[in-house]
Design an enzyme around this catalytic site. Structure first.
Site, PDB file in Angstrom:
ATOM      1  N   SER A  18       0.851  -1.195   0.000  1.00  0.00           N
ATOM      2  CA  SER A  18       0.000   0.000   0.000  1.00  0.00           C
ATOM      3  C   SER A  18       0.888   1.247   0.000  1.00  0.00           C
ATOM      4  O   SER A  18       2.108   1.165   0.150  1.00  0.00           O
ATOM      5  CB  SER A  18      -0.915  -0.011   1.218  1.00  0.00           C
ATOM      6  OG  SER A  18      -1.807  -1.111   1.164  1.00  0.00           O
ATOM      7  N   GLY A  19       0.260   2.394  -0.164  1.00  0.00           N
ATOM      8  CA  GLY A  19       1.004   3.644  -0.229  1.00  0.00           C
ATOM      9  C   GLY A  19       1.156   4.180  -1.634  1.00  0.00           C
ATOM     10  O   GLY A  19       1.776   5.222  -1.841  1.00  0.00           O
ATOM     11  N   HIS A  58       9.208   3.425  -3.606  1.00  0.00           N
ATOM     12  CA  HIS A  58       9.238   3.222  -2.153  1.00  0.00           C
ATOM     13  C   HIS A  58      10.273   4.151  -1.508  1.00  0.00           C
ATOM     14  O   HIS A  58      10.629   3.977  -0.348  1.00  0.00           O
ATOM     15  CB  HIS A  58       9.573   1.767  -1.817  1.00  0.00           C
ATOM     16  CG  HIS A  58       8.738   0.774  -2.556  1.00  0.00           C
ATOM     17  ND1 HIS A  58       9.207   0.072  -3.643  1.00  0.00           N
ATOM     18  CD2 HIS A  58       7.449   0.412  -2.387  1.00  0.00           C
ATOM     19  CE1 HIS A  58       8.245  -0.712  -4.100  1.00  0.00           C
ATOM     20  NE2 HIS A  58       7.166  -0.516  -3.361  1.00  0.00           N
ATOM     21  N   ASP A  79      -0.572  50.991   7.241  1.00  0.00           N
ATOM     22  CA  ASP A  79      -0.259  51.670   5.980  1.00  0.00           C
ATOM     23  C   ASP A  79      -1.408  52.502   5.417  1.00  0.00           C
ATOM     24  O   ASP A  79      -1.326  52.983   4.281  1.00  0.00           O
ATOM     25  CB  ASP A  79       0.172  50.650   4.927  1.00  0.00           C
ATOM     26  CG  ASP A  79      -0.957  49.711   4.519  1.00  0.00           C
ATOM     27  OD1 ASP A  79      -2.012  49.707   5.181  1.00  0.00           O
ATOM     28  OD2 ASP A  79      -0.770  48.977   3.523  1.00  0.00           O
ATOM     29  N   SER A 103      -6.455  46.718  -1.016  1.00  0.00           N
ATOM     30  CA  SER A 103      -7.890  46.767  -1.283  1.00  0.00           C
ATOM     31  C   SER A 103      -8.438  48.183  -1.234  1.00  0.00           C
ATOM     32  O   SER A 103      -9.453  48.482  -1.864  1.00  0.00           O
ATOM     33  CB  SER A 103      -8.636  45.884  -0.284  1.00  0.00           C
ATOM     34  OG  SER A 103      -8.355  46.290   1.040  1.00  0.00           O
ATOM     35  N   SER A 104      -7.755  49.076  -0.509  1.00  0.00           N
ATOM     36  CA  SER A 104      -8.264  50.441  -0.379  1.00  0.00           C
ATOM     37  C   SER A 104      -8.358  51.130  -1.732  1.00  0.00           C
ATOM     38  O   SER A 104      -9.344  51.812  -2.041  1.00  0.00           O
ATOM     39  CB  SER A 104      -7.356  51.265   0.545  1.00  0.00           C
ATOM     40  OG  SER A 104      -7.349  50.736   1.831  1.00  0.00           O
ATOM     41  N   GLY A 145     -17.213  45.191  -1.584  1.00  0.00           N
ATOM     42  CA  GLY A 145     -16.269  45.081  -0.477  1.00  0.00           C
ATOM     43  C   GLY A 145     -16.762  44.248   0.682  1.00  0.00           C
ATOM     44  O   GLY A 145     -15.973  43.695   1.446  1.00  0.00           O
ATOM     45  N   GLY A 176      -9.575  54.983   8.373  1.00  0.00           N
ATOM     46  CA  GLY A 176     -10.304  55.339   7.163  1.00  0.00           C
ATOM     47  C   GLY A 176     -11.425  56.307   7.443  1.00  0.00           C
ATOM     48  O   GLY A 176     -11.678  57.254   6.667  1.00  0.00           O
TER      49      GLY A 176
END
Length: 548
Positions: free
Chosen positions: A59-60, A220, A386, A430-431, A467, A532
């Site tokens: 398995s594996g 393996h 910022d 995003s601003s 937004g 803001g």
């Protein structure tokens, strides 16, 4: 710590098999209930009327081997422990359980444990009067001088071809011969930049140095044939392709692109692109993958398998199957493109003069530029520090246009649209996009005939829509919305007062519903005004002064 999800190490494989069977899309798999140490997965719809095709191993390597059980492919598989061959008894039980008068074919990867255990089980099964044949897959070309090449990802192609022959009623001898023919026309080579993580193994092996890849390592984790000093996708594909072409020669090929477990879908896609531009491109008829087919747990690597095609193989690869893991071949073709003219979204305008509007613009830009440090300090307490720089950057851009006489001051719709365009370009994060949405939507509504206050409220509505923030979420909207609603009544001074009241209220809001502040705990928000909102309030205040 081990980088492996599991509950009970002793039950790991049994638990995984249960999960595979539960998720099988065709609901056609069963586990033979014999003994916990005997793990046989078989077709639930099997009636022994045709040659049985059995495979398996450690398995594996999922989806191998259980992922290839189903109509048109394998009849049953025998699953050993991780990277360990199943026992003779397990293989024998599988043979006896699914083999009828037509006999069965064992497909075995060329590893000593698999050969011995499947081989002995085949001999024992013959004592029960069963007809059993075996083919050994040895597709790995990593070690050209090795008399016993390993069986790796190409085994899945042998499963598919043998399963097709059996499903179409071929005799045991015919199925064996077709499977052997597939083995004789099959070549594979793999590469990895990191070996796999085993459950319970806390060692950070670090065998493969950073910036290097190992060529020809086993499924393996066995050491490869050589180490290549590159991780460049094109160079690695070229290395594999050159070696494979040298062995396979000319012809039409199906190429299996196998993810060894830990390569992202994005990386597999770009590796496929490199293959499409490689020296093999004129010989590739079909692509199988990129996908997980024969993996090595989470090994950060991949392999390529070449199957030289004939009519029978081609039909076999395309025949529909009812399995969990098989990937339908895709016809190889160059990238298709459709010519399309680029859209250059630029506001068309003519600069014009309007002293009153110029005063308002100057007041707003000067105010935001002067607030840079103050707003940054506020934002450092509740965000990423910022906000002041972001607003100042946008303000300086518009101020430069004003000073150069490049603004359409006497055309408000064009002015708002231009401001929106420039802010999207120069303001980061995003601003910038939010303010651009505000001015762009407002400018469009103003162009369509709405009065200025209503147009600005329309811009606000779109900013909120895209937004996700709203009144009470501790953002600039808490100052801007009440200000614009007051402005709608024709009073700029009342708008400035409403903006200030809205900004002040944010200091008492201990939960932010949007923006970076939403990730800050309430103790850090308490008593701090949203930067803001402060910017909006100060701009309205400045515009009142400019009106006098």
């Amino acid at each position: 710590m081990s980088r492996f999800f599991f509950n009970d190490r002793k039950q790991l494989v049994n638990d995984a098999i249960e999960g595979i069977l539960i998720s099988a899309p065709h609901g056609n798999l069963v586990k033979l209930d014999i003994d916990p140490a005997i793990r046989v997965v078989a077709r639930s719809d099997w009636d022994k009327s045709r040659v049985a095709v059995i495979s398996g191993g450690g398995s594996g390597h999922e989806p191998a081997h259980a992922g290839f059980v189903g109509k048109g492919m394998l009849t049953a598989v025998v699953c050993g422990d991780l990277f360990a061959s199943p026992s003779v008894d397990a293989v024998l039980n599988a043979i006896v359980a699914v083999t009828g008068d037509r006999g069965c074919l064992l497909i075995v990867k060329n590893y000593t444990g698999d050969r011995l255990n499947f081989g002995l089980a085949a001999e024992k099964a013959k004592r029960y009067g069963l007809k059993v044949e075996m083919v050994i897959v040895a597709d790995d070309i990593a070690l050209p001088d090795n008399k016993q090449p390993r069986g790796i990802a190409g085994t899945a192609l042998v499963h598919k071809i043998a399963g097709y022959a059996a499903e179409h009623g071929k005799s045991l001898g015919e199925v064996r011969d077709i499977a052997q023919q597939a083995c004789d026309n099959l070549w594979s080579l793999g590469v990895a930049m990191q070996t796999c993580n085993l459950p319970g193994n806390d060692d950070e092996e670090g065998r493969i140095r950073k910036g290097h890849v190992e060529l020809g390592l086993g499924i393996h984790g066995e050491p490869g044939a050589s180490v290549v000093d590159t991780q460049n996708s094109k160079e690695i594909i070229d290395t594999l392709v050159n070696a494979l072409k040298a062995r396979a020669g000319e012809g039409r090929f199906a190429v299996l692109i196998n993810n060894l477990g830990g390569v992202s879908a994005l990386e597999m896609a770009l590796l496929t692109k490199e293959l499409a531009h490689s020296a093999m491109k004129e010989q590739i008829a079909w692509l199988i993958g990129p996908a997980l087919l024969v993996s090595s747990l989470d090994m950060k690597g991949f392999s390529l398998s070449l199957l030289k095609l004939n009519d029978l193989f081609e039909k076999a690869l395309h025949e529909d199957v009812e399995t969990l893991g098989w990937q339908k071949p895709v016809a190889f073709a160059p990238l298709r493109t459709v010519a399309h003219s680029a859209i250059h979204d630029r506001v068309e305008y003519t600069p014009s003069e309007n002293p009153q509007v110029a005063g308002y613009v100057s007041a707003a830009t000067d105010t935001l530029s002067g607030l840079e440090n103050r707003l940054n300090a506020l934002d450092a307490k509740v965000g990423d520090g910022d906000t002041g720089s972001t607003f100042a950057q946008g303000a300086r851009e518009i101020a430069q246009y004003l000073e150069a006489g490049k603004l359409p001051l006497n055309d408000l719709p064009a002015l708002l649209l231009l401001v929106g365009e420039r802010l999207a370009t120069v303001m980061g994060g995003s601003s910038g996009v939010l303010m651009s949405i505000f001015f762009t939507a407002a400018g469009q509504k103003l162009h369509d005939g709405q009065p200025l206050p209503e147009a600005l409220l329309s811009g606000l509505a779109q900013m909120k829509h895209y937004g996700g923030a709203d009144l009470g979420d501790r953002t600039l909207i808490d100052a801007l919305q009440p200000a614009l609603e007051a402005l709608q009544k024709g009073d700029l001074k009342a708008a400035a007062q409403a903006a200030q009241a809205g900004a002040d209220a944010t200091a008492k809001m201990v939960k932010a519903g949007a923006g970076r502040s939403s990730y800050v705990n309430k103790e850090n928000l308490d008593g701090v005004t949203d930067p803001g909102a402060v910017a909006v309030a100060e701009v309205f205040k400045a515009m009142v002064e400019a009106k006098r």
